[in-house]
Motif scaffolding. Structure first.
Motif, PDB file in Angstrom:
ATOM      1  N   ILE A  23     -35.358  29.634  25.382  1.00  0.00           N
ATOM      2  CA  ILE A  23     -34.178  30.476  25.567  1.00  0.00           C
ATOM      3  C   ILE A  23     -34.288  31.768  24.761  1.00  0.00           C
ATOM      4  O   ILE A  23     -33.972  32.864  25.264  1.00  0.00           O
ATOM      5  N   VAL A  24     -34.748  31.689  23.514  1.00  0.00           N
ATOM      6  CA  VAL A  24     -34.776  32.874  22.650  1.00  0.00           C
ATOM      7  C   VAL A  24     -35.742  33.940  23.167  1.00  0.00           C
ATOM      8  O   VAL A  24     -35.364  35.115  23.291  1.00  0.00           O
ATOM      9  N   PRO A  25     -37.014  33.612  23.510  1.00  0.00           N
ATOM     10  CA  PRO A  25     -37.863  34.675  24.067  1.00  0.00           C
ATOM     11  C   PRO A  25     -37.372  35.205  25.412  1.00  0.00           C
ATOM     12  O   PRO A  25     -37.558  36.390  25.715  1.00  0.00           O
ATOM     13  N   PHE A  26     -36.723  34.352  26.230  1.00  0.00           N
ATOM     14  CA  PHE A  26     -36.135  34.860  27.465  1.00  0.00           C
ATOM     15  C   PHE A  26     -35.041  35.874  27.156  1.00  0.00           C
ATOM     16  O   PHE A  26     -34.900  36.886  27.864  1.00  0.00           O
ATOM     17  N   LEU A  27     -34.256  35.621  26.100  1.00  0.00           N
ATOM     18  CA  LEU A  27     -33.225  36.580  25.719  1.00  0.00           C
ATOM     19  C   LEU A  27     -33.849  37.875  25.198  1.00  0.00           C
ATOM     20  O   LEU A  27     -33.353  38.974  25.498  1.00  0.00           O
ATOM     21  N   GLU A  28     -34.926  37.768  24.424  1.00  0.00           N
ATOM     22  CA  GLU A  28     -35.623  38.980  23.962  1.00  0.00           C
ATOM     23  C   GLU A  28     -36.104  39.804  25.152  1.00  0.00           C
ATOM     24  O   GLU A  28     -35.982  41.037  25.164  1.00  0.00           O
ATOM     25  N   LEU A  29     -36.664  39.129  26.168  1.00  0.00           N
ATOM     26  CA  LEU A  29     -37.126  39.848  27.355  1.00  0.00           C
ATOM     27  C   LEU A  29     -35.943  40.476  28.088  1.00  0.00           C
ATOM     28  O   LEU A  29     -36.023  41.625  28.550  1.00  0.00           O
ATOM     29  N   ALA A  30     -34.836  39.735  28.186  1.00  0.00           N
ATOM     30  CA  ALA A  30     -33.644  40.282  28.840  1.00  0.00           C
ATOM     31  C   ALA A  30     -33.171  41.554  28.142  1.00  0.00           C
ATOM     32  O   ALA A  30     -32.801  42.551  28.800  1.00  0.00           O
ATOM     33  N   GLU A  31     -33.177  41.542  26.817  1.00  0.00           N
ATOM     34  CA  GLU A  31     -32.742  42.725  26.074  1.00  0.00           C
ATOM     35  C   GLU A  31     -33.697  43.890  26.279  1.00  0.00           C
ATOM     36  O   GLU A  31     -33.276  45.052  26.361  1.00  0.00           O
ATOM     37  N   GLN A  32     -34.988  43.605  26.362  1.00  0.00           N
ATOM     38  CA  GLN A  32     -35.953  44.677  26.626  1.00  0.00           C
ATOM     39  C   GLN A  32     -35.704  45.306  27.995  1.00  0.00           C
ATOM     40  O   GLN A  32     -35.800  46.529  28.158  1.00  0.00           O
ATOM     41  N   ARG A  47     -22.867  25.405  26.274  1.00  0.00           N
ATOM     42  CA  ARG A  47     -23.106  25.327  24.824  1.00  0.00           C
ATOM     43  C   ARG A  47     -24.326  26.152  24.430  1.00  0.00           C
ATOM     44  O   ARG A  47     -24.373  26.707  23.330  1.00  0.00           O
ATOM     45  N   ASN A  48     -25.314  26.221  25.296  1.00  0.00           N
ATOM     46  CA  ASN A  48     -26.476  27.063  25.010  1.00  0.00           C
ATOM     47  C   ASN A  48     -26.060  28.526  24.931  1.00  0.00           C
ATOM     48  O   ASN A  48     -26.495  29.263  24.034  1.00  0.00           O
ATOM     49  N   ILE A  49     -25.229  28.951  25.889  1.00  0.00           N
ATOM     50  CA  ILE A  49     -24.738  30.331  25.871  1.00  0.00           C
ATOM     51  C   ILE A  49     -23.954  30.597  24.589  1.00  0.00           C
ATOM     52  O   ILE A  49     -24.108  31.645  23.940  1.00  0.00           O
ATOM     53  N   ALA A  50     -23.110  29.642  24.189  1.00  0.00           N
ATOM     54  CA  ALA A  50     -22.281  29.825  22.995  1.00  0.00           C
ATOM     55  C   ALA A  50     -23.118  29.927  21.728  1.00  0.00           C
ATOM     56  O   ALA A  50     -22.689  30.550  20.745  1.00  0.00           O
ATOM     57  N   ARG A  51     -24.294  29.302  21.717  1.00  0.00           N
ATOM     58  CA  ARG A  51     -25.138  29.301  20.526  1.00  0.00           C
ATOM     59  C   ARG A  51     -26.099  30.485  20.455  1.00  0.00           C
ATOM     60  O   ARG A  51     -26.861  30.613  19.486  1.00  0.00           O
ATOM     61  N   LEU A  52     -26.087  31.344  21.459  1.00  0.00           N
ATOM     62  CA  LEU A  52     -26.950  32.520  21.418  1.00  0.00           C
ATOM     63  C   LEU A  52     -26.472  33.492  20.345  1.00  0.00           C
ATOM     64  O   LEU A  52     -25.267  33.633  20.108  1.00  0.00           O
ATOM     65  N   ARG A  53     -27.407  34.167  19.712  1.00  0.00           N
ATOM     66  CA  ARG A  53     -27.019  35.251  18.818  1.00  0.00           C
ATOM     67  C   ARG A  53     -26.410  36.375  19.643  1.00  0.00           C
ATOM     68  O   ARG A  53     -26.714  36.532  20.830  1.00  0.00           O
ATOM     69  N   PRO A  54     -25.531  37.185  19.059  1.00  0.00           N
ATOM     70  CA  PRO A  54     -24.915  38.267  19.825  1.00  0.00           C
ATOM     71  C   PRO A  54     -25.950  39.294  20.293  1.00  0.00           C
ATOM     72  O   PRO A  54     -26.918  39.591  19.582  1.00  0.00           O
ATOM     73  N   VAL A  55     -25.743  39.808  21.477  1.00  0.00           N
ATOM     74  CA  VAL A  55     -26.569  40.918  21.957  1.00  0.00           C
ATOM     75  C   VAL A  55     -26.139  42.165  21.197  1.00  0.00           C
ATOM     76  O   VAL A  55     -24.949  42.497  21.146  1.00  0.00           O
ATOM     77  N   PRO A  56     -27.083  42.886  20.569  1.00  0.00           N
ATOM     78  CA  PRO A  56     -26.689  44.020  19.718  1.00  0.00           C
ATOM     79  C   PRO A  56     -26.221  45.224  20.538  1.00  0.00           C
ATOM     80  O   PRO A  56     -26.850  45.607  21.522  1.00  0.00           O
ATOM     81  N   GLY A  57     -25.118  45.798  20.114  1.00  0.00           N
ATOM     82  CA  GLY A  57     -24.665  47.063  20.685  1.00  0.00           C
ATOM     83  C   GLY A  57     -23.867  46.902  21.962  1.00  0.00           C
ATOM     84  O   GLY A  57     -24.190  46.084  22.829  1.00  0.00           O
ATOM     85  N   LEU A  58     -22.834  47.706  22.093  1.00  0.00           N
ATOM     86  CA  LEU A  58     -21.952  47.630  23.261  1.00  0.00           C
ATOM     87  C   LEU A  58     -22.685  48.019  24.539  1.00  0.00           C
ATOM     88  O   LEU A  58     -22.532  47.376  25.583  1.00  0.00           O
ATOM     89  N   GLU A  59     -23.490  49.068  24.477  1.00  0.00           N
ATOM     90  CA  GLU A  59     -24.185  49.531  25.677  1.00  0.00           C
ATOM     91  C   GLU A  59     -25.141  48.460  26.196  1.00  0.00           C
ATOM     92  O   GLU A  59     -25.214  48.185  27.398  1.00  0.00           O
ATOM     93  N   LEU A  60     -25.880  47.824  25.269  1.00  0.00           N
ATOM     94  CA  LEU A  60     -26.834  46.798  25.672  1.00  0.00           C
ATOM     95  C   LEU A  60     -26.105  45.567  26.199  1.00  0.00           C
ATOM     96  O   LEU A  60     -26.466  45.014  27.245  1.00  0.00           O
ATOM     97  N   SER A  61     -25.067  45.138  25.478  1.00  0.00           N
ATOM     98  CA  SER A  61     -24.347  43.938  25.897  1.00  0.00           C
ATOM     99  C   SER A  61     -23.651  44.143  27.236  1.00  0.00           C
ATOM    100  O   SER A  61     -23.455  43.190  27.987  1.00  0.00           O
ATOM    101  N   SER A  62     -23.311  45.380  27.572  1.00  0.00           N
ATOM    102  CA  SER A  62     -22.656  45.626  28.861  1.00  0.00           C
ATOM    103  C   SER A  62     -23.609  45.445  30.027  1.00  0.00           C
ATOM    104  O   SER A  62     -23.170  45.257  31.173  1.00  0.00           O
ATOM    105  N   ARG A  63     -24.892  45.495  29.751  1.00  0.00           N
ATOM    106  CA  ARG A  63     -25.884  45.323  30.819  1.00  0.00           C
ATOM    107  C   ARG A  63     -26.381  43.889  30.945  1.00  0.00           C
ATOM    108  O   ARG A  63     -27.139  43.585  31.863  1.00  0.00           O
TER     109      ARG A  63
END
Length: 488
Positions: A23-32, A47-63
């Motif tokens: 899950i974590v490297p998939f999230l890193e790729l998603a952020e890239q 529960r997996n979604i709830a345990r994710l670290r926050p996506v940094p920044g409003l612009e990034l999280s909006s995507r």
């Protein structure tokens, strides 16, 4: 990173296997992808979604849109279990049964998403251009094909392991049925290194994954092969600088399709914050950090075996007594594993005997913050790829104790690179001896030999912090996704 939005931005659905090592490297790729102006729908269980670290920044999280799809109940699977961290090793196959039960909900989600419009639309409300999926998703490519959405298989493993596994055609031509077949390099790798092989105790579970269906009715390897054969391209969490150009160049010919490196997807943002003593840790984390503040520079061995390590009573006892015997300062992040193992398995009187020089953290630890601390001088790890990448970010030599999956192969290759030592294991049973733990720890952290390991790690750190080169791999991947979307 400048946004590459000359073409209409992509909408990519990302769906990892339910293990946080995936899950974590998939999230890193998603952020890239999001940093380059594209839209990502990230799908997992609630529960997996709830345990994710926050996506940094409003612009990034909006995507990045997070979509939670509940797992169906399965007899024998603990209530609320959604990832491999929630179950003992023997129940992971039941998690695969539950995961297969997502086929219907994912198909409905994809049908709804595909009805959202054509490729020229904006944002998450239109038909996906790609699905990036994991090894366990053999049921998903047929559904994606019905909606004319191409699939890419993202493998979170280093390139040598992907080559060692090989495609179905290579395995059909050179069958591996005995455990001993996995203790030597496969014949399809020209001039292979003798390190590209598993030890016998590691080969046993690997062989079972190749030949034995589990409770889901299929083997892990059949899942992988069925998925791989119906994906247009493969993406591998690797880089030519670390894995070597020869093994990276072999993969497209071996698999008969493009195999693109993603770069190592290091957690640069978290590392930068940690290196500057950024805030955000809880009270328990601050206790750990204050303990580290009181230790001399580069004197502490950080010990952590990942979120899903199969910890046996024997292993925990011998590691503990080995740390005691080594006489070094250490911080041990010891998880209470779902299948047993953890602080309850420590030898009687251990914490009292190491008081002052050894600290025990039961449960999750702020690993990136710990590795960034000036007091840490080496990292004892299970040799999971994410942990190794994080250790390299902060120039720590390794004491490696691989526990399952690809880790033995990866540890051998990293030891051959000169970044640390692998703790010896018993030939037949994989047993660990406290004397071997102590000797490896002292050689890496205390003795003169450790200086040579530190020099090699420093060079790999420089390669990893070359963000332009590392992120160039993602740029190339995005270019391919743009070129090939919907058959373009």
């Amino acid at each position: 990173m400048a946004e590459t939005t000359q073409a209409p931005p992509l909408h990519v659905v990302v769906l990892p296997w339910h293990a946080f090592g995936h899950i974590v490297p998939f999230l890193e790729l998603a952020e890239q992808l999001a940093r380059r102006g594209h839209f990502v729908t990230f799908v997992s269980a609630p529960r997996n979604i709830a345990r994710l670290r926050p996506v940094p920044g409003l612009e990034l999280s909006s995507r990045i849109r997070l979509v939670a799809l509940p797992l169906p109940a399965v007899d024998g699977l603990p209530a609320g279990a959604e990832s491999t961290a929630d179950v003992p090793p023997e129940k992971v196959e039941l998690l695969k049964v539950a995961f297969d039960g997502l086929a219907g909900p994912v198909a409905s989600f994809l049908a709804e998403a595909s009805a959202g419009g054509g490729a020229g639309g904006e944002g998450h409300g239109r038909r996906p251009d790609w699905i990036i999926l994991d090894f366990a998703h053999n049921w998903l490519p047929p559904v994606a094909e019905q909606h004319e959405v191409p699939c890419a298989l993202f493998l979170i493993f280093p390139a040598p392991f992907v080559a060692f596994v090989g495609p179905k055609a290579a395995n059909d031509a050179h069958p591996r049925t005995a455990e001993e077949d996995f203790t030597v390099p496969p014949p399809w790798i020209p001039s292979p290194s003798s390190t590209l092989a598993f030890h016998l105790h590691e080969a046993r579970p690997i062989a079972r994954r190749f030949r034995q269906p589990n409770a889901s009715g299929t083997s892990d390897m059949d899942r992988f092969w069925e998925t791989e054969q119906r994906c247009r391209l493969l993406v591998c969490r690797s880089s030519r600088e670390v894995d070597g150009p020869a093994i990276c160049d072999l993969l497209p010919d071996l698999y008969g399709k493009p195999v693109l490196p993603s770069g190592l997807l290091a957690p640069y943002d978290a590392a930068a914050v940690a290196a500057h003593h950024g805030a955000g840790a809880g009270d328990d984390d601050e206790v750990v950090m204050r303990w580290l503040d009181a230790q001399p520079a580069r004197s502490v061995l950080y010990v952590a075996f990942g979120s899903e390590a199969p910890l046996t009573p024997e292993l925990v006892r011998e590691v503990a007594l080995g740390l005691e015997l080594a006489g070094v300062r250490f911080l041990w992040a010891l998880r209470e594993a779902a299948g047993g193992g953890g602080a309850g398995l420590l030898p009687a009187g251990f914490e009292r005997r190491v008081a002052g020089r050894g600290a025990l953290r039961v449960g999750w630890a702020p690993q990136v913050r710990v590795l960034a601390h000036a007091a840490v001088g080496a990292f004892m790890t299970h040799a999971g790829w994410s942990s190794l990448v994080e250790g390299l970010l902060f120039s720590h030599p390794f004491v490696m104790l691989p526990l399952f999956g690809d880790q033995g192969l990866t540890a051998r290759l990293m030891a051959a690179r000169g970044v640390g030592l692998e703790v010896p294991r018993g030939d037949g049973d994989g047993s660990v001896a406290r004397e071997d733990v102590a000797a490896a720890v002292r050689r890496v952290l205390v003795e003169e030999e450790g200086e040579a390991f530190a020099r090699v790690v420093k060079e790999l750190q420089r390669l990893l912090w070359d963000r332009e080169r590392q992120e160039g791999y993602v740029d190339e991947l995005v270019g391919t996704l743009l070129q090939w979307r919907h058959g373009e």
